[in-house]
Design a protein around this motif. Structure first.
Motif, PDB file in Angstrom:
ATOM      1  N   ARG A 192       0.779  -1.246   0.000  1.00 41.11           N
ATOM      2  CA  ARG A 192       0.000   0.000   0.000  1.00 41.11           C
ATOM      3  C   ARG A 192       0.808   1.293   0.000  1.00 41.11           C
ATOM      4  N   VAL A 193       2.072   1.225   0.386  1.00 40.66           N
ATOM      5  CA  VAL A 193       2.858   2.454   0.522  1.00 40.66           C
ATOM      6  C   VAL A 193       3.571   2.783  -0.781  1.00 40.66           C
ATOM      7  N   ILE A 194       3.450   4.031  -1.201  1.00 40.18           N
ATOM      8  CA  ILE A 194       4.167   4.546  -2.361  1.00 40.18           C
ATOM      9  C   ILE A 194       5.284   5.445  -1.853  1.00 40.18           C
ATOM     10  N   ASP A 195       6.501   5.156  -2.274  1.00 39.59           N
ATOM     11  CA  ASP A 195       7.658   5.927  -1.824  1.00 39.59           C
ATOM     12  C   ASP A 195       7.743   7.227  -2.616  1.00 39.59           C
ATOM     13  N   SER A 196       7.259   8.306  -2.021  1.00 38.38           N
ATOM     14  CA  SER A 196       7.256   9.601  -2.704  1.00 38.38           C
ATOM     15  C   SER A 196       8.387  10.498  -2.242  1.00 38.38           C
ATOM     16  N   GLY A 197       9.374   9.890  -1.546  1.00 37.20           N
ATOM     17  CA  GLY A 197      10.516  10.660  -1.074  1.00 37.20           C
ATOM     18  C   GLY A 197      11.550  10.844  -2.164  1.00 37.20           C
ATOM     19  N   PRO A 198      12.805  11.052  -1.771  1.00 33.84           N
ATOM     20  CA  PRO A 198      13.869  11.264  -2.757  1.00 33.84           C
ATOM     21  C   PRO A 198      13.959  10.101  -3.737  1.00 33.84           C
ATOM     22  N   LYS A 199      14.288  10.401  -4.976  1.00 32.67           N
ATOM     23  CA  LYS A 199      14.395   9.363  -5.991  1.00 32.67           C
ATOM     24  C   LYS A 199      15.553   8.420  -5.681  1.00 32.67           C
ATOM     25  N   HIS A 200      15.392   7.192  -6.061  1.00 34.40           N
ATOM     26  CA  HIS A 200      16.455   6.217  -5.874  1.00 34.40           C
ATOM     27  C   HIS A 200      17.619   6.577  -6.802  1.00 34.40           C
ATOM     28  N   VAL A 201      18.805   6.645  -6.228  1.00 35.96           N
ATOM     29  CA  VAL A 201      19.987   6.975  -7.010  1.00 35.96           C
ATOM     30  C   VAL A 201      21.081   5.964  -6.708  1.00 35.96           C
ATOM     31  N   ASN A 202      22.078   5.943  -7.582  1.00 38.67           N
ATOM     32  CA  ASN A 202      23.212   5.071  -7.358  1.00 38.67           C
ATOM     33  C   ASN A 202      23.976   5.540  -6.128  1.00 38.67           C
ATOM     34  N   MET A 203      24.285   4.620  -5.202  1.00 40.85           N
ATOM     35  CA  MET A 203      24.916   4.999  -3.945  1.00 40.85           C
ATOM     36  C   MET A 203      26.288   5.642  -4.158  1.00 40.85           C
ATOM     37  N   ASP A 204      27.103   5.101  -5.091  1.00 37.84           N
ATOM     38  CA  ASP A 204      28.422   5.675  -5.322  1.00 37.84           C
ATOM     39  C   ASP A 204      28.321   7.104  -5.858  1.00 37.84           C
ATOM     40  N   GLU A 205      27.338   7.324  -6.738  1.00 34.65           N
ATOM     41  CA  GLU A 205      27.137   8.663  -7.281  1.00 34.65           C
ATOM     42  C   GLU A 205      26.670   9.621  -6.197  1.00 34.65           C
ATOM     43  N   SER A 206      25.769   9.141  -5.331  1.00 31.97           N
ATOM     44  CA  SER A 206      25.209  10.028  -4.310  1.00 31.97           C
ATOM     45  C   SER A 206      26.277  10.453  -3.314  1.00 31.97           C
ATOM     46  N   LYS A 207      27.259   9.571  -3.034  1.00 32.82           N
ATOM     47  CA  LYS A 207      28.315   9.919  -2.090  1.00 32.82           C
ATOM     48  C   LYS A 207      29.173  11.061  -2.620  1.00 32.82           C
ATOM     49  N   SER A 208      29.398  11.078  -3.917  1.00 34.53           N
ATOM     50  CA  SER A 208      30.246  12.113  -4.498  1.00 34.53           C
ATOM     51  C   SER A 208      29.473  13.402  -4.728  1.00 34.53           C
ATOM     52  N   GLU A 209      28.163  13.313  -4.976  1.00 36.09           N
ATOM     53  CA  GLU A 209      27.377  14.495  -5.308  1.00 36.09           C
ATOM     54  C   GLU A 209      26.804  15.184  -4.066  1.00 36.09           C
ATOM     55  N   ARG A 210      26.542  14.445  -3.042  1.00 33.45           N
ATOM     56  CA  ARG A 210      25.838  14.975  -1.885  1.00 33.45           C
ATOM     57  C   ARG A 210      26.784  15.699  -0.933  1.00 33.45           C
ATOM     58  N   ALA A 211      26.514  16.965  -0.656  1.00 32.03           N
ATOM     59  CA  ALA A 211      27.309  17.726   0.302  1.00 32.03           C
ATOM     60  C   ALA A 211      26.838  17.408   1.709  1.00 32.03           C
ATOM     61  N   SER A 212      27.654  17.776   2.685  1.00 31.12           N
ATOM     62  CA  SER A 212      27.270  17.556   4.080  1.00 31.12           C
ATOM     63  C   SER A 212      26.115  18.480   4.434  1.00 31.12           C
ATOM     64  N   ILE A 213      25.290  18.039   5.370  1.00 29.66           N
ATOM     65  CA  ILE A 213      24.156  18.835   5.794  1.00 29.66           C
ATOM     66  C   ILE A 213      24.634  20.120   6.457  1.00 29.66           C
ATOM     67  N   SER A 214      24.000  21.225   6.144  1.00 29.96           N
ATOM     68  CA  SER A 214      24.327  22.520   6.741  1.00 29.96           C
ATOM     69  C   SER A 214      23.162  22.948   7.631  1.00 29.96           C
ATOM     70  N   PHE A 215      23.443  23.219   8.895  1.00 31.37           N
ATOM     71  CA  PHE A 215      22.394  23.536   9.862  1.00 31.37           C
ATOM     72  C   PHE A 215      22.121  25.037   9.897  1.00 31.37           C
ATOM     73  N   THR A 216      20.926  25.426   9.524  1.00 31.67           N
ATOM     74  CA  THR A 216      20.508  26.822   9.619  1.00 31.67           C
ATOM     75  C   THR A 216      20.224  27.163  11.080  1.00 31.67           C
ATOM     76  N   PRO A 217      20.133  28.450  11.427  1.00 33.82           N
ATOM     77  CA  PRO A 217      19.801  28.811  12.809  1.00 33.82           C
ATOM     78  C   PRO A 217      18.486  28.183  13.296  1.00 33.82           C
ATOM     79  N   SER A 218      17.472  28.142  12.431  1.00 37.04           N
ATOM     80  CA  SER A 218      16.193  27.544  12.829  1.00 37.04           C
ATOM     81  C   SER A 218      16.336  26.042  13.100  1.00 37.04           C
ATOM     82  N   MET A 219      17.159  25.359  12.305  1.00 35.88           N
ATOM     83  CA  MET A 219      17.396  23.930  12.524  1.00 35.88           C
ATOM     84  C   MET A 219      18.091  23.702  13.862  1.00 35.88           C
ATOM     85  N   LYS A 220      19.025  24.567  14.206  1.00 40.54           N
ATOM     86  CA  LYS A 220      19.734  24.447  15.478  1.00 40.54           C
ATOM     87  C   LYS A 220      18.791  24.703  16.658  1.00 40.54           C
ATOM     88  N   VAL A 221      17.921  25.678  16.507  1.00 40.91           N
ATOM     89  CA  VAL A 221      16.952  25.967  17.569  1.00 40.91           C
ATOM     90  C   VAL A 221      16.048  24.757  17.815  1.00 40.91           C
TER      91      VAL A 221
END
Length: 411
Positions: A192-221
């Protein structure tokens, strides 16, 4: 009547997952210490078993959330539920307490694979304009599992014992039932569940393309709020039964009834409050809910009778139920879409740090100052009220940090 345009099969199924996961965690609450000690552990070590699950879940949450951002939520939810099935069965057949501790830790890690992607997929599957209502619905599902879990588990254990099983084996049966529920949830998610989140990508590609998460002030709060929220909850969570028993001499069965009924009666308020937060904004609803809950925390230990204490208990839980979908909504609003799962994992860590460490402070204050009385003008404050006063104060600090420091539009 449920609006099917809002409450898709995905949302309804994820609500069931929230219910099953909460039920599983609270199912053994009424007998788990006895099961642990029957396997040879000491009473003093019971807290270690509880913390092991929470600690493992917190430690693995960011990586699991990050993985769900890369490869999708659905398969991780299925993996997590499969872990619940396997480790539930292992809990049934475990031969000794130290193996149970290992299983508990591993179960906590895999449980994060079910809970964190589920939370992220709920947000993925809702729109900004109905997010509060959807989060209110799934929050109500989780709370239903939380408040029915102890009663359901205790009933299964009692029936098993009445049918002739030994006491230790009767403690094992509820874990097997939990595995069956998780097994059914796997098929529900798969179908019953449809995965509507991020698209499936190649793991090796995602490691090179994805930057580290940057925490905004609101995220820190919001991370600070998660810490204070978990700490405020942890300060008083172990003390409810002690307060009713030490102050009024209430028996365990009555205490359990009060805890379950006060939670279940206020259940629908979460759903309604979530919808309301979509119309008037998250922060006003959070302020009303958290404010009511924290105010009741100040009053609860000062009440002169069981009935007034239970009434404060009810309004306290209702306040938290009102504030919960607004809190989840703000958490979702401030998280970048591409890092949503990972941020939810960090939020879980911040919450768990408070939830794990502050119970030690709460039980210390309660036991040390139980018989003390302090005068504040004409008001006499009993020593056992100190953890509740500190809990509400810590909760208000977290609440004001969100209200003051997080800027947003109407929502």
């Amino acid at each position: 009547m449920i609006n099917r345009t809002k409450y898709s099969d995905t949302i309804l199924s994820l609500g069931v997952v929230q219910f099953v996961e909460a039920l599983a965690f609270f199912l053994p609450q009424s007998f788990y210490p006895m099961y642990i000690t029957s396997l040879g552990a000491t009473v003093a070590s019971v807290g270690v078993f509880i913390s092991a699950f929470t600690l493992a879940s917190a430690l693995f949450s960011p990586k699991i959330g990050q993985l769900s951002d890369k490869i999708g939520r659905k398969k991780l939810i299925i993996y997590g539920l499969t872990g619940d099935v396997v480790f539930g069965i292992l809990t049934v057949i475990v031969p000794s307490w130290y193996w149970l501790l290992v299983i508990r830790f591993l179960n906590g890690a895999l449980s994060a694979a079910a809970t964190i992607p589920t939370e992220a997929l709920i947000v993925d599957s809702s729109s900004f304009h109905n997010r509060g209502e959807i989060l209110g619905f799934t929050s109500a599902c989780a709370m239903a599992g939380r408040w029915t879990g102890p009663v359901f588990g205790g009933f299964i254990q009692w029936v098993s014992n009445q049918l002739g099983l030994s006491t230790i084996n009767s403690y094992r049966v509820p874990f097997f039932v939990d595995s069956l529920l998780a097994f059914a949830a796997i098929f529900l998610v798969a179908q019953r569940v449809i995965d509507s989140g991020p698209k499936h990508v190649n793991m090796d590609e995602s490691k090179s393309e994805r930057a580290s998460i940057s925490f905004t002030p609101s995220m820190k709060v919001m991370l600070f709020f998660a810490f204070t929220y978990g700490g405020a909850l942890g300060l008083t969570m172990p003390l409810t039964a002690l307060l009713y028993n030490d102050k009024f001499g209430v028996k365990p069965l009555t205490i359990g009834t009060i805890i379950s009924l006060t939670g279940l009666i206020g259940l629908v308020s979460s759903w309604v409050a979530g919808r309301f937060s979509d119309n008037v904004g998250r922060k006003p609803v959070l302020a009303v809910g958290e404010g009511l809950g924290r105010l009741m925390g100040y009053l609860l230990p000062l009440m002169p009778s069981v009935y007034l204490t239970a009434l404060c208990h009810f309004f306290r839980k209702t306040g938290f139920s009102i504030g919960k979908p607004a809190m989840d909504g703000i958490k979702a609003d401030v998280a970048p879409v591409e890092y949503r799962g990972e941020y939810f994992g960090y939020f879980n860590i911040a919450y768990s740090v408070g939830d794990i460490t502050f119970p030690v402070i709460g039980t210390y204050l309660y036991s040390t100052y139980l018989d003390s009385v302090y005068s504040l003008g004409r008001l006499s404050v009993p020593g056992y009220a100190l953890p509740y006063l500190l809990s509400s104060t810590l909760g208000f600090i977290g609440l004001f940090s969100v209200l003051i420091l997080i800027t947003s539009n109407k929502h």
